[in-house]
Design an enzyme around this catalytic site. Structure first.
Site, PDB file in Angstrom:
ATOM      1  N   GLU A 280      11.009  -9.173  14.697  1.00 46.94           N
ATOM      2  CA  GLU A 280      10.084  -9.686  13.447  1.00 46.94           C
ATOM      3  C   GLU A 280       9.179 -10.627  14.112  1.00 46.94           C
ATOM      4  O   GLU A 280       8.095 -10.750  13.765  1.00 46.94           O
ATOM      5  CB  GLU A 280      11.139 -10.263  12.697  1.00 46.94           C
ATOM      6  CG  GLU A 280      12.164  -9.453  11.926  1.00 46.94           C
ATOM      7  CD  GLU A 280      11.496  -8.485  10.923  1.00 46.94           C
ATOM      8  OE1 GLU A 280      10.232  -8.651  10.480  1.00 46.94           O
ATOM      9  OE2 GLU A 280      12.111  -7.399  11.003  1.00 46.94           O
ATOM     10  N   TRP A 283       6.656  -8.456  15.240  1.00 47.33           N
ATOM     11  CA  TRP A 283       5.711  -7.938  14.336  1.00 47.33           C
ATOM     12  C   TRP A 283       4.708  -8.971  14.090  1.00 47.33           C
ATOM     13  O   TRP A 283       3.405  -8.600  13.903  1.00 47.33           O
ATOM     14  CB  TRP A 283       6.487  -7.587  12.903  1.00 47.33           C
ATOM     15  CG  TRP A 283       7.074  -6.239  12.793  1.00 47.33           C
ATOM     16  CD1 TRP A 283       8.275  -5.752  13.058  1.00 47.33           C
ATOM     17  CD2 TRP A 283       6.079  -5.121  12.444  1.00 47.33           C
ATOM     18  NE1 TRP A 283       8.306  -4.494  12.976  1.00 47.33           N
ATOM     19  CE2 TRP A 283       7.055  -3.904  12.395  1.00 47.33           C
ATOM     20  CE3 TRP A 283       4.837  -5.015  12.098  1.00 47.33           C
ATOM     21  CZ2 TRP A 283       6.621  -2.751  12.122  1.00 47.33           C
ATOM     22  CZ3 TRP A 283       4.399  -3.590  11.746  1.00 47.33           C
ATOM     23  CH2 TRP A 283       5.314  -2.679  11.730  1.00 47.33           C
ATOM     24  N   TRP A 311      -8.296   4.551  -6.796  1.00 47.36           N
ATOM     25  CA  TRP A 311      -7.552   3.401  -7.460  1.00 47.36           C
ATOM     26  C   TRP A 311      -7.853   3.135  -8.894  1.00 47.36           C
ATOM     27  O   TRP A 311      -8.914   3.508  -9.277  1.00 47.36           O
ATOM     28  CB  TRP A 311      -7.746   2.109  -6.559  1.00 47.36           C
ATOM     29  CG  TRP A 311      -7.483   1.968  -5.103  1.00 47.36           C
ATOM     30  CD1 TRP A 311      -8.498   2.045  -3.976  1.00 47.36           C
ATOM     31  CD2 TRP A 311      -6.322   2.140  -4.604  1.00 47.36           C
ATOM     32  NE1 TRP A 311      -7.781   2.220  -3.091  1.00 47.36           N
ATOM     33  CE2 TRP A 311      -6.409   2.032  -3.133  1.00 47.36           C
ATOM     34  CE3 TRP A 311      -5.021   2.116  -4.909  1.00 47.36           C
ATOM     35  CZ2 TRP A 311      -5.385   1.897  -2.092  1.00 47.36           C
ATOM     36  CZ3 TRP A 311      -3.958   2.117  -4.093  1.00 47.36           C
ATOM     37  CH2 TRP A 311      -4.122   2.059  -2.699  1.00 47.36           C
ATOM     38  N   TRP A 364      -4.760  -2.261  -3.072  1.00 49.57           N
ATOM     39  CA  TRP A 364      -3.861  -3.239  -2.280  1.00 49.57           C
ATOM     40  C   TRP A 364      -4.528  -4.759  -1.969  1.00 49.57           C
ATOM     41  O   TRP A 364      -3.929  -5.775  -1.977  1.00 49.57           O
ATOM     42  CB  TRP A 364      -3.468  -2.896  -0.940  1.00 49.57           C
ATOM     43  CG  TRP A 364      -4.736  -2.475   0.040  1.00 49.57           C
ATOM     44  CD1 TRP A 364      -5.321  -1.123  -0.060  1.00 49.57           C
ATOM     45  CD2 TRP A 364      -5.380  -3.382   0.880  1.00 49.57           C
ATOM     46  NE1 TRP A 364      -6.424  -1.295   0.811  1.00 49.57           N
ATOM     47  CE2 TRP A 364      -6.427  -2.313   1.429  1.00 49.57           C
ATOM     48  CE3 TRP A 364      -5.363  -4.421   1.427  1.00 49.57           C
ATOM     49  CZ2 TRP A 364      -7.332  -2.809   2.510  1.00 49.57           C
ATOM     50  CZ3 TRP A 364      -6.052  -5.178   2.156  1.00 49.57           C
ATOM     51  CH2 TRP A 364      -7.072  -4.317   2.873  1.00 49.57           C
ATOM     52  N   TRP A 387       0.515  -5.555   3.645  1.00 48.37           N
ATOM     53  CA  TRP A 387      -0.235  -4.784   2.457  1.00 48.37           C
ATOM     54  C   TRP A 387      -0.932  -3.456   2.805  1.00 48.37           C
ATOM     55  O   TRP A 387      -0.592  -2.652   2.130  1.00 48.37           O
ATOM     56  CB  TRP A 387      -1.327  -5.846   1.775  1.00 48.37           C
ATOM     57  CG  TRP A 387      -0.825  -6.523   0.807  1.00 48.37           C
ATOM     58  CD1 TRP A 387      -0.458  -7.836   0.825  1.00 48.37           C
ATOM     59  CD2 TRP A 387      -0.192  -6.151  -0.595  1.00 48.37           C
ATOM     60  NE1 TRP A 387       0.219  -8.557  -0.147  1.00 48.37           N
ATOM     61  CE2 TRP A 387       0.415  -7.549  -1.111  1.00 48.37           C
ATOM     62  CE3 TRP A 387      -0.271  -5.081  -1.465  1.00 48.37           C
ATOM     63  CZ2 TRP A 387       0.944  -7.356  -2.360  1.00 48.37           C
ATOM     64  CZ3 TRP A 387       0.579  -4.921  -2.670  1.00 48.37           C
ATOM     65  CH2 TRP A 387       1.096  -6.088  -2.864  1.00 48.37           C
TER      66      TRP A 387
END
Length: 481
Positions: A280, A283, A311, A364, A387
C-alpha cells in the site's frame, strides 16, 4: 557573521525525519526561522478542500506547539509566496531558504519560480526529499519510460534499502520577537458553520497523533492486516493516510517501524501481512510516479479512448450519491461515513466509485472533486489514480467490465450488517439476510423492521443489473476507437 535560514514548511508538518530542517541544523545556521505561507491561489484548481483545511489548521497548531517546546515557534504568513519570502528575508537577514519537495504539477511550477527568484537574489535555495521513498524521476522501465502498471513498478523498488529516519532536534534557536506572525485563525481554514465536529472527534492531527496511530496499528492490527483490511466495520486498516498526506509522518519512518516489529515478532504470517501493508505504501509511490509523468491526469483520462465515453449528466443522481441517499445500503453507508469523519474505508471507496462511474455512468471527475472536498486524506496523486482506476481509464486500471455489485460487496465484507447499521441506522432493524438488499425483502420483513421504502429509506435510484449492462454497452462503443 551570523547565518540565518528560513525553513519553508508545506506538507511536511513534522520535526523528525525532516530533511530540510536536519540539513539546516547540520549546516550550522545560527538562526532558523520556521515558516508556513498560506497561498491557496497558487495551487490552481487543486487548493485544499474543506476537510483538508480543517486538518491543516489542527496540524499547524500542533506543529507550532512542538516548535515552542524546543524553544522556537512557527511564523505564519499569507501569500503570494515570493513576496512573503522576500519580506521574511529582509526582516530576518536570512541568506538561505530550505524546503522539502512536493510533486503536484502546480507546486512543481511554483517551486521552480521560487528557486529561480531566490538564486537571482543571491539567496541559497535548497530542496530535499521528505515525502517519498523514491522520487518519480528516479524510477523507470528498461526502455527508460514511466511505469503504467503497479506490479513491475513495485518489483523494481520494493527491495531497495531504506535509510534510517533522521532524528528530531532536541532544541532550536528562538525566533526573533520582531519577526511577526499572523494568527492561525486569520487563514480562515475552519468552516464558519461548524460541520467538522466528526472530524475532530475521529482524528488527532499532528506529528504525535501520527506516531500514536502508527503504534496502535503495529501493535493491534498489523498481525492480521491481510484479512482485517477488508472489513469496514472493524478498525482493520492503518488510518495513516491523512498523516502521510500532511507529512506528519514519513514513509521511511513507517518502513523502519515495520522492520523493527518484524525483527521482534517476525514469523512467516507476520511477514505476509507486513508485505501486504508495504505494498500500500508502494501504491502511494506509484500514484506520485504516475502524476509526475502524466500531469494532466487529474482532469483527463490516461486512456484517450475515454475522452469519447458517453457519460450521463444527472445532477439529481449525483446529489443522491453525495448525500448517501441512493437506496443502495453499502453505497450510502460509505458516503455517510465520508461526510461524518472525512475518511472512507478503501473497500467502500472502490464500491462507491464503481457505482458512480458504472451504474450511474457519471464521469469520474465528479467523484474525484467530491472526494477532494470531503476527504481529510485527499491527495492529488492518490485521488487521481484511484478514480481513474475505478473508471477503467487510468494507469493499471481495473478492466471496465469489473463492475462492483454493491449489494454483493456488502454480503461479502459486511456479512452481519454492522457497517451498514452504524451509518444507515434506519435499516438497523432488518435481518442480516436482507440488510444489503432491502428492495428484495418481503413486505412483512420490512414492516417488522419499521422500513418503508420510498419514505424512511429510498428506493434504489438505479437497477443494478440493467445499469451494469448499460455501462458495458457504452464501453463497447469506445473500446476499439
Amino acid at each position: 557573521m551570523k547565518k540565518r535560514v528560513i525553513i519553508w514548511f508545506r506538507r511536511d508538518l513534522r520535526l523528525a525525519d525532516n530533511p530540510a530542517l536536519h540539513a539546516a541544523i547540520d549546516a550550522g545556521f545560527d538562526s532558523i526561522v520556521p515558516v508556513f505561507i498560506h497561498a491557496p491561489d497558487e495551487l490552481g484548481d487543486w487548493a485544499p478542500g474543506g476537510a483538508q483545511r480543517v486538518w491543516q489548521h489542527l496540524s499547524l497548531a500542533a506543529l507550532d506547539t512542538d516548535l515552542q517546546a524546543l524553544g522556537s515557534r512557527l511564523v505564519i504568513r499569507q501569500g503570494p509566496t515570493i513576496a512573503a519570502l522576500d519580506a521574511l528575508i529582509e526582516e530576518s537577514g536570512a541568506c538561505a531558504v530550505y524546503w522539502n519537495r512536493l510533486y503536484d504539477p502546480s507546486t512543481i511550477a511554483r517551486d521552480k519560480q521560487v528557486k529561480r527568484h531566490l538564486e537571482e537574489a543571491n539567496i541559497q535555495a535548497a530542496s530535499f526529499n521528505a515525502a517519498l521513498l523514491h522520487e518519480p524521476w528516479t524510477v523507470s522501465t528498461r526502455q527508460n519510460t514511466p511505469y503504467k502498471v503497479f506490479t513491475p513498478f513495485w518489483k523494481a523498488i520494493r527491495d531497495d534499502p531504506v535509510r534510517n529516519p533522521l532524528p528530531a532536534p532536541e532544541a532550536l534557536p528562538a525566533v526573533w520577537s520582531r519577526i511577526g506572525s499572523e494568527a492561525l485563525s486569520d487563514l480562515g481554514l475552519l468552516p464558519d458553520i461548524r460541520w467538522d465536529t466528526g472530524i475532530r472527534q475521529a482524528w488527532r492531527p499532528g506529528e504525535n497523533g501520527a506516531h500514536a496511530r502508527l503504534e496502535t496499528f503495529v501493535n493491534d492490527t498489523l498481525g492480521g492486516y491481510g484479512e482485517s483490511r477488508e472489513r469496514p466495520a472493524q478498525p482493520g486498516t492503518s488510518y495513516l493516510s491523512p498523516h502521510l498526506h500532511f507529512g506528519e509522518i514519513a514513509p521511511r519512518q513507517i518502513v523502519h517501524r515495520l522492520e523493527e516489529w518484524l525483527h521482534d515478532h517476525g514469523n512467516e504470517s507476520h511477514r505476509k501481512h507486513a508485505n501486504i501493508f508495504l505494498s500500500e505504501i508502494g501504491w502511494r509511490e506509484f500514484a506520485h510516479h504516475v502524476l509526475f509523468h502524466f500531469p494532466n491526469t487529474p482532469d483527463e483520462p490516461l486512456d484517450p479512448r475515454f475522452k469519447h465515453f458517453p457519460w450521463t449528466h444527472d445532477d439529481e443522481a449525483l446529489q443522491a450519491w453525495q448525500a448517501g441517499r441512493t437506496g443502495v445500503p453499502m453505497v450510502d453507508a460509505g458516503m455517510r461515513e465520508l461526510w461524518a469523519t472525512g475518511i472512507m474505508h478503501n473497500r467502500l471507496r472502490m464500491t462507491v466509485a464503481s457505482f458512480l462511474t458504472k451504474n450511474l455512468r457519471i464521469g469520474w471527475q465528479h467523484g474525484e472533486r467530491w472526494f477532494w472536498d470531503t476527504l481529510v486524506d485527499a491527495d492529488l496523486a492518490n485521488n487521481t489514480l484511484g478514480w481513474q482506476w475505478a473508471a477503467g481509464c487510468g494507469a493499471d486500471a481495473a478492466p471496465f467490465f469489473r463492475i462492483f455489485n454493491p449489494a454483493r460487496q456488502g454480503e461479502r465484507f459486511d456479512a452481519d450488517g454492522a457497517y451498514v447499521r452504524r451509518w444507515v441506522p434506519e435499516l438497523s432493524g432488518l435481518p442480516d439476510k436482507h440488510i444489503h438488499r432491502p428492495w428484495a425483502a418481503p413486505q412483512k420483513v420490512l414492516d417488522d423492521a419499521g422500513v418503508t421504502l420510498g419514505q424512511t429509506y429510498p428506493n434504489p435510484i438505479v437497477d443494478l443489473k440493467a445499469s451494469r449492462q448499460a455501462a458495458l454497452d457504452a464501453f463497447d462503443r469506445i473500446k476499439n476507437t
